[in-house]
Scaffold this motif. Structure first.
Motif, PDB file in Angstrom:
ATOM      1  N   ALA A 171      22.357 -14.955 -31.697  1.00 26.58           N
ATOM      2  CA  ALA A 171      21.645 -14.385 -32.839  1.00 26.58           C
ATOM      3  C   ALA A 171      22.498 -14.479 -34.107  1.00 26.58           C
ATOM      4  O   ALA A 171      22.024 -14.923 -35.157  1.00 26.58           O
ATOM      5  N   GLU A 172      23.754 -14.087 -33.995  1.00 29.68           N
ATOM      6  CA  GLU A 172      24.634 -14.104 -35.161  1.00 29.68           C
ATOM      7  C   GLU A 172      24.845 -15.523 -35.676  1.00 29.68           C
ATOM      8  O   GLU A 172      24.730 -15.787 -36.880  1.00 29.68           O
TER       9      GLU A 172
ATOM     10  N   THR B  83      26.709 -15.157 -25.265  1.00 23.90           N
ATOM     11  CA  THR B  83      25.817 -13.997 -25.180  1.00 23.90           C
ATOM     12  C   THR B  83      24.670 -14.135 -26.175  1.00 23.90           C
ATOM     13  O   THR B  83      24.756 -14.918 -27.125  1.00 23.90           O
ATOM     14  N   MET B  84      23.649 -13.361 -25.947  1.00 25.94           N
ATOM     15  CA  MET B  84      22.519 -13.342 -26.878  1.00 25.94           C
ATOM     16  C   MET B  84      22.972 -12.869 -28.259  1.00 25.94           C
ATOM     17  O   MET B  84      22.487 -13.363 -29.270  1.00 25.94           O
ATOM     18  N   SER B  85      23.886 -11.937 -28.319  1.00 24.91           N
ATOM     19  CA  SER B  85      24.396 -11.460 -29.612  1.00 24.91           C
ATOM     20  C   SER B  85      25.080 -12.578 -30.384  1.00 24.91           C
ATOM     21  O   SER B  85      24.877 -12.723 -31.597  1.00 24.91           O
TER      22      SER B  85
ATOM     23  N   LEU C 283      15.609 -12.738 -31.907  1.00 21.24           N
ATOM     24  CA  LEU C 283      15.959 -13.672 -30.842  1.00 21.24           C
ATOM     25  C   LEU C 283      15.195 -13.347 -29.566  1.00 21.24           C
ATOM     26  O   LEU C 283      14.649 -14.242 -28.907  1.00 21.24           O
ATOM     27  N   TYR C 284      15.115 -12.078 -29.224  1.00 16.47           N
ATOM     28  CA  TYR C 284      14.416 -11.673 -28.001  1.00 16.47           C
ATOM     29  C   TYR C 284      12.896 -11.885 -28.091  1.00 16.47           C
ATOM     30  O   TYR C 284      12.225 -11.951 -27.072  1.00 16.47           O
TER      31      TYR C 284
ATOM     32  N   ARG D 165      19.096  -9.791 -33.344  1.00 18.57           N
ATOM     33  CA  ARG D 165      18.916  -9.858 -31.887  1.00 18.57           C
ATOM     34  C   ARG D 165      17.458  -9.600 -31.501  1.00 18.57           C
ATOM     35  O   ARG D 165      16.932 -10.232 -30.598  1.00 18.57           O
TER      36      ARG D 165
END
Length: 195
Positions: free
Chosen positions: A42-43, A37-39, A52-53, A49
């Motif tokens: 990012a982590e 996932t994007m989360s 990242l976006y 996040r």
């Protein structure tokens, strides 16, 4: 969390961009394409996040950018082999072997799902044409030097090489890849009484 900072803003952006690509590939390799996932990205990258976006809209876009970076590196390496010192036949042999090893290693990384996702789109079409052009150019040079059969057009021989060498991905060892390279090069040699 890793600390990502550089001397300049542009340098910092490049560092973050590269870290996102590297982290995403590592996560996909570890957890699978559909689990990342994007989360998580990012982590693991050490950024928020929202940051990242700012770089990428989704995981697929990150993977596509990583794949494009990887393909570009392969094309640059093959270009270096084509331009190295030596005669045309030596450069051709180096390009043929280099591409066979790329095909061999490519098959050992990733999954069918990842391959299906990444091997489409404009950057792949461009890269395939660059490969054909690179092979055609080195084949033309070898043919012009009398070191290669000239009864088949270099463009056709370029396609022959690329298709033949793609078989390296299914071979069990690098020794088998080297045998495939030898067979491919043998098919390119000047035939007795021809050329």
């Amino acid at each position: 969390m890793p600390k990502l900072w550089s001397e300049t803003i542009e340098g910092h952006r490049r560092t973050v961009h590269e870290a996102i690509l590297d982290t995403t590939w590592a996560l996909v390799a570890e957890h699978g394409l559909l689990s990342v996932t994007m989360s998580q990205i990012a982590e693991a990258t050490g950024i928020g996040r929202a940051t990242l976006y700012k770089y990428f809209p989704d995981v697929e876009a990150i993977l596509a950018a990583g794949h494009e970076r990887h393909v570009t590196a392969h094309l640059e390496r093959l270009g270096e082999l084509r331009n190295q010192p030596g005669d045309a036949r030596q450069r051709l042999a180096a390009v043929v072997e280099g591409y066979a090893l790329i095909a061999y290693h490519r098959a050992r990384h990733g999954t069918p799902e990842l391959s299906a996702l990444l091997h489409r789109g404009e950057h792949v079409t461009r890269a395939q044409q660059q490969l054909v052009d690179l092979f055609r150019d080195v084949l033309t040079e070898a043919a012009d030097a009398g070191q290669l059969r000239d009864d088949v057009a270099p463009d056709e021989l370029a396609h022959f090489c690329l298709h033949a060498l793609s078989a390296a991905g299914s071979l069990p060892s690098q020794a088998a890849v080297h045998r495939l390279v030898d067979v491919t090069l043998a098919g390119l040699r000047v035939r007795a009484g021809v050329g």
